[in-house]
Design a protein around this motif. Sequence first.
Motif, PDB file in Angstrom:
ATOM      1  N   ILE A 152       1.009  -1.334  -0.233  1.00  0.00           N
ATOM      2  CA  ILE A 152      -0.103   0.025   0.057  1.00  0.00           C
ATOM      3  C   ILE A 152       0.748   1.349   0.009  1.00  0.00           C
ATOM      4  N   LEU A 153       1.877   1.327   0.824  1.00  0.00           N
ATOM      5  CA  LEU A 153       2.752   2.404   0.928  1.00  0.00           C
ATOM      6  C   LEU A 153       3.334   2.685  -0.548  1.00  0.00           C
ATOM      7  N   ARG A 154       3.935   1.659  -1.300  1.00  0.00           N
ATOM      8  CA  ARG A 154       4.749   1.482  -2.432  1.00  0.00           C
ATOM      9  C   ARG A 154       3.732   2.236  -3.442  1.00  0.00           C
ATOM     10  N   ASP A 155       2.257   1.868  -3.271  1.00  0.00           N
ATOM     11  CA  ASP A 155       1.706   2.257  -4.208  1.00  0.00           C
ATOM     12  C   ASP A 155       0.939   3.564  -4.098  1.00  0.00           C
ATOM     13  N   GLY A 156       1.492   4.429  -3.239  1.00  0.00           N
ATOM     14  CA  GLY A 156       1.244   5.586  -2.938  1.00  0.00           C
ATOM     15  C   GLY A 156       0.217   5.757  -1.872  1.00  0.00           C
ATOM     16  N   GLY A 157       0.139   4.850  -1.098  1.00  0.00           N
ATOM     17  CA  GLY A 157      -0.831   4.930   0.004  1.00  0.00           C
ATOM     18  C   GLY A 157      -0.564   5.653   1.227  1.00  0.00           C
ATOM     19  N   LEU A 158      -1.641   5.925   1.999  1.00  0.00           N
ATOM     20  CA  LEU A 158      -1.223   6.871   3.340  1.00  0.00           C
ATOM     21  C   LEU A 158      -1.993   5.778   4.559  1.00  0.00           C
ATOM     22  N   ILE A 159      -1.033   5.759   5.660  1.00  0.00           N
ATOM     23  CA  ILE A 159      -1.339   4.810   6.729  1.00  0.00           C
ATOM     24  C   ILE A 159      -1.492   5.515   7.859  1.00  0.00           C
ATOM     25  N   ALA A 160      -2.179   4.819   8.864  1.00  0.00           N
ATOM     26  CA  ALA A 160      -2.061   5.210  10.366  1.00  0.00           C
ATOM     27  C   ALA A 160      -1.584   4.161  11.062  1.00  0.00           C
ATOM     28  N   GLN A 197      -4.948  19.733   9.238  1.00  0.00           N
ATOM     29  CA  GLN A 197      -4.979  21.125   9.150  1.00  0.00           C
ATOM     30  C   GLN A 197      -3.877  21.885   9.492  1.00  0.00           C
ATOM     31  N   LEU A 198      -2.714  21.476   8.971  1.00  0.00           N
ATOM     32  CA  LEU A 198      -1.369  22.177   9.386  1.00  0.00           C
ATOM     33  C   LEU A 198      -0.697  23.039   8.031  1.00  0.00           C
ATOM     34  N   ASP A 199       0.275  23.731   8.397  1.00  0.00           N
ATOM     35  CA  ASP A 199       0.832  24.811   6.960  1.00  0.00           C
ATOM     36  C   ASP A 199       1.958  24.055   6.717  1.00  0.00           C
ATOM     37  N   ASP A 200       2.700  24.800   5.807  1.00  0.00           N
ATOM     38  CA  ASP A 200       3.961  24.381   5.250  1.00  0.00           C
ATOM     39  C   ASP A 200       4.948  24.286   6.232  1.00  0.00           C
ATOM     40  N   SER A 204       5.241   6.975   1.848  1.00  0.00           N
ATOM     41  CA  SER A 204       6.667   6.665   1.390  1.00  0.00           C
ATOM     42  C   SER A 204       7.062   8.051   0.863  1.00  0.00           C
ATOM     43  N   LEU A 205       8.625   8.133   1.028  1.00  0.00           N
ATOM     44  CA  LEU A 205       9.334   9.365   0.799  1.00  0.00           C
ATOM     45  C   LEU A 205       8.941   9.962  -0.631  1.00  0.00           C
ATOM     46  N   ASP A 206       8.810   8.844  -1.481  1.00  0.00           N
ATOM     47  CA  ASP A 206       8.449   9.653  -2.722  1.00  0.00           C
ATOM     48  C   ASP A 206       7.117   9.500  -3.532  1.00  0.00           C
ATOM     49  N   ASN A 207       6.186   9.688  -2.186  1.00  0.00           N
ATOM     50  CA  ASN A 207       4.775  10.072  -2.628  1.00  0.00           C
ATOM     51  C   ASN A 207       4.441  11.438  -2.408  1.00  0.00           C
ATOM     52  N   PRO A 208       4.322  11.878  -3.735  1.00  0.00           N
ATOM     53  CA  PRO A 208       4.334  13.320  -3.770  1.00  0.00           C
ATOM     54  C   PRO A 208       2.957  14.026  -3.011  1.00  0.00           C
ATOM     55  N   SER A 209       1.893  13.175  -2.890  1.00  0.00           N
ATOM     56  CA  SER A 209       0.729  13.627  -2.577  1.00  0.00           C
ATOM     57  C   SER A 209       0.529  13.419  -1.136  1.00  0.00           C
ATOM     58  N   GLY A 210       1.495  12.383  -0.589  1.00  0.00           N
ATOM     59  CA  GLY A 210       1.334  11.996   0.773  1.00  0.00           C
ATOM     60  C   GLY A 210       1.405  13.268   1.786  1.00  0.00           C
ATOM     61  N   LYS A 211       2.386  13.969   1.916  1.00  0.00           N
ATOM     62  CA  LYS A 211       2.862  15.334   2.544  1.00  0.00           C
ATOM     63  C   LYS A 211       1.361  16.038   2.769  1.00  0.00           C
ATOM     64  N   ASP A 212       0.892  16.489   1.454  1.00  0.00           N
ATOM     65  CA  ASP A 212      -0.255  17.238   1.338  1.00  0.00           C
ATOM     66  C   ASP A 212      -1.792  16.519   2.102  1.00  0.00           C
ATOM     67  N   ARG A 213      -1.563  15.230   1.875  1.00  0.00           N
ATOM     68  CA  ARG A 213      -2.888  14.548   2.683  1.00  0.00           C
ATOM     69  C   ARG A 213      -2.613  14.817   4.124  1.00  0.00           C
ATOM     70  N   ILE A 214      -1.506  14.357   4.303  1.00  0.00           N
ATOM     71  CA  ILE A 214      -1.414  14.520   5.947  1.00  0.00           C
ATOM     72  C   ILE A 214      -1.762  16.101   6.550  1.00  0.00           C
TER      73      ILE A 214
END
Length: 206
Positions: free
Chosen positions: A23-31, A58-61, A43-53
């Motif tokens: 799931i992580l390698r496929d671009g997933g987000l886990i708890a 509800q945090l800023d950059d 994963s580190l190479d998931n470009p959308s993961g950071k934005d999803r978190i």
Amino acid sequence: MARYFDVHPVDPQPRAIAQVVAILRDGGLIAYPTDSCFALGCSLDNPSGKDRILRIRQLDDRHHFTLVCADFAQLGQLVQLDNAVFRAIKSVTPGPYTFILPATKEVPRRLLHPKKKTVGVRIPHHPVVRELLGALGEPILSSTLLLPGQDDPMTEGWLIKDELDNTVDAVIDSGECGLEPTTVVDWSEGSPVVTRVGAGDPSPFE
């Protein structure tokens, strides 16, 4: 709908770990549980993961993300360490500490603090996370699972599944893992500054 994995807290089932890694390698987000509290991770190479978190919390950059590492071999590739810092960190890890340090060029720019060019790193002690990191073969980009308006992180997997069913891709439940987040030590200016007292004893850095 998030997949739910009920895993043993000391001897997690290899099949479940392999499925979460996929799931992580496929671009997933886990708890997932850690040795301090639950966290969100990708994963580190998931470009959308950071934005999803950032959206979930509800945090800023300016939020300091943490790179959760399996060992010092991984950690040393991500942050700049002199001998004194290395010895001090090694004396308390694995354990519930996060260290803020200047990042190396190995860390994607999008994961850094926008002004300081720093990143958080930690080596956890929780058996489930260590198995997960070992199977993944790389660090996990992570943030404490503390939802907006709540004073404490979430601690029970089935409640996390119910709350975040449509916003994460998997929940790992290995039982309760505590309320306290990590103790955060900022070493970015050359000397340790404890910026958050949590599960780890802060006295070695005060």
